[in-house]
Design an enzyme around this catalytic site. Structure first.
Site, short mmCIF file in Angstrom:
data_model
loop_
_atom_site.label_atom_id
_atom_site.label_comp_id
_atom_site.label_asym_id
_atom_site.label_seq_id
_atom_site.Cartn_x
_atom_site.Cartn_y
_atom_site.Cartn_z
N LYS A 103 10.06 23.07 8.27
CA LYS A 103 9.27 24.30 8.34
C LYS A 103 7.93 23.98 8.99
CE LYS A 103 9.36 28.65 6.79
NZ LYS A 103 10.52 29.47 6.40
N GLY A 224 7.42 44.72 1.20
CA GLY A 224 7.41 44.07 2.53
C GLY A 224 8.33 44.82 3.46
N GLY A 226 8.55 44.10 7.00
CA GLY A 226 8.61 43.43 8.31
C GLY A 226 10.07 43.43 8.74
N ASN A 227 10.43 42.48 9.54
CA ASN A 227 11.81 42.39 10.04
C ASN A 227 12.83 42.39 8.89
OD1 ASN A 227 14.11 40.23 10.41
ND2 ASN A 227 13.78 41.12 12.43
N GLY A 229 12.56 43.08 5.42
CA GLY A 229 12.57 44.23 4.52
C GLY A 229 13.10 45.49 5.20
N1 GLU Z 1 12.45 31.66 8.77
C1 GLU Z 1 13.80 31.93 8.33
C2 GLU Z 1 14.00 31.39 6.94
O1 GLU Z 1 13.07 31.18 6.19
C3 GLU Z 1 14.85 31.48 9.33
C4 GLU Z 1 14.88 30.01 9.64
C5 GLU Z 1 15.80 29.64 10.79
O2 GLU Z 1 16.50 30.50 11.29
O3 GLU Z 1 15.76 28.46 11.16
O4 GLU Z 1 15.10 31.22 6.50
#
Ligand code: GLU
Length: 421
Positions: A103, A224, A226-227, A229
């Site tokens: 992350k 929420g 965003g995308n 929610g």
């Molecule tokens: N940001 C999204 C998550 O927290 C997607 C991560 C990804 O597709 O690598 O699961």
């Protein structure tokens, strides 16, 4: 102050008691393999240069390349990114995609930046992180406040750097594209990726409702919009669920019309214009705070924003019977305990929001093999993956008489440990 990473590890430790993984392996997984801390300059539109801080935590790559999103938020910090990368490790193992956990984040308020500044910020970050990412090393994706355009800028920087280093300047374009997922469709993105997290959450919820005695057309409140929610709201309302309340970062909306829920199509249309709910006036709809939304008397509560919103201060007041965690880490460890005592069923983040990374895997796979799948194919495969993941977690929870969260961690730990032999 609440420390999301140490909370996550405490829960992991508890879950490990229900797994046969060796002690040394469990200890190993209590810290990330690699922490990358980045510092780079950002030139503002007025010519001023400001230093920026960012992180990428590569939790581990036992199952495959590190994988997880990059977020832009003023409160990004190392403990948060460590926790998020840990959850990605668990999530990728639960939904059974061949990726490890990773992350990233930049400590910035993107709402204060112009589009040009956002582009320079992303390109600056991509140049710095270049040695640490790649289709077979670490594959970023969108997260809070990042989107397909941001992914495209990262791909472009990656392409430039890679080409400048190759002897003849020729590198397979499909391979380059596999460096990130969540790209725009025309730049190698996958059909069905944009809505994948919301749809995946909806599919997991349906699987769960088939196992418990709750009305199929239950009432829902979503924090929420965003995308994640908003797509969840769309799929749930189309299926006949009553969405009683939604909120963005500033304001919530609650249905008072007595007509059985908000008009989600209308609300999505309004949001697409980039406006805030505080500016929305609809007949039969009233404003509500984010805090009050969480405590509404609905069947299903869906936190779909940031971590820690359900905590020791409000857990006792939660009146929903089911919580579908579409955000990462929305429930603190203390709240988890309180809600368990209240017999609230929590469908944990690492299962509930795993649809996004699942379709990210499909995107990466298509890029690596030069394929393009239809939206029907993507959705069909997503459904299969979500239903299998839910079933595995549910069965362990039943067998060991533990929460779905602990069960998800056990499924993940067993899958990771299976690579040892
Ligand atoms: N940001 C999204 C998550 O927290 C997607 C991560 C990804 O597709 O690598 O699961």
């Amino acid at each position: 102050m609440q420390d999301p990473f140490s909370d996550a590890i405490d829960i992991f430790e508890e879950a490990s008691k229900y797994s046969d993984a060796p002690g040394w392996f469990i200890d190993l997984l209590k810290q990330p393999e690699r922490i990358i801390q980045l510092r780079f300059p950002l030139e503002k539109d007025d010519g001023k240069i400001v230093p920026m801080s960012g992180y990428r935590v590569q939790y581990n790559n036992i199952l495959g390349p590190y994988k997880g999103g990059i977020r832009y938020h003023p409160k990004v910090n190392l403990s948060e990114v460590k926790a998020l990368s840990f959850w990605m490790m668990i999530k990728n193992a639960v939904c059974n995609v061949p990726f490890g956990g990773g992350k990233g984040g930049i400590e910035v308020n993107p709402k204060e930046l112009s589009e040009a500044e956002l582009e320079r910020l992303t390109r600056g970050f991509a140049q710095k992180i270049f040695p640490n990412i790649g289709p077979e090393i670490d594959v970023p994706a969108p997260d809070v406040n990042t989107n397909p355009q941001v992914m495209e800028w990262i791909t472009d920087e990656y392409r430039k750097k890679l080409k400048s280093q190759s002897a003849n300047g020729k590198i397979d374009e499909n391979y380059i594209k596999a460096v990130v997922t969540g790209k725009p469709l025309e730049q190698g993105g996958s059909e069905g990726r944009t809505e994948a997290t919301g749809l995946g959450g909806f599919l997991v919820l349906q699987s769960c409702l088939n196992c418990i005695e709750l009305r199929q057309k239950a009432t829902i409140a979503i924090q929420g919009f965003g995308n994640v929610g908003s797509y969840f709201a769309k799929f749930a309302s189309e299926a006949g669920f009553k969405i009683m309340a939604v909120s963005d970062s500033k304001t919530g909306l609650i249905d008072q019309s007595g007509n059985g829920g908000l008009d989600i199509e209308k609300i999505i249309g309004f949001k697409q214009k980039g406006k805030s709910f505080s500016d929305l006036d609809l007949e039969g709809v009233q404003k509500i705070s984010n805090e009050d939304l969480l405590e509404l008397e609905v069947d299903i509560l869906v936190p779909a924003a940031l971590e820690g919103v359900i905590n020791k201060d409000n857990a006792l007041n939660i009146r929903a019977g089911v919580i579908l965690e579409l955000a990462n880490g929305p429930t603190t460890k203390q709240a988890d305990k309180i809600l368990e005592e209240k017999q609230v069923l929590i469908i944990p983040d690492v299962l509930a929001n795993s649809g996004g990374v699942t379709v990210s895997y499909f995107e990466w796979f298509q890029n690596m093999h030069g394929e393009h799948w239809t939206v029907e194919e993507v959705r069909g495969k997503l459904k299969e993956k979500m239903e299998t993941a839910f079933k595995e977690v549910w069965e362990i929870a039943e067998k060991k008489k533990i929460s779905l969260r602990l069960a998800a961690y056990v499924v993940a730990l067993n899958r990771l440990a299976s690579k040892l032999s």
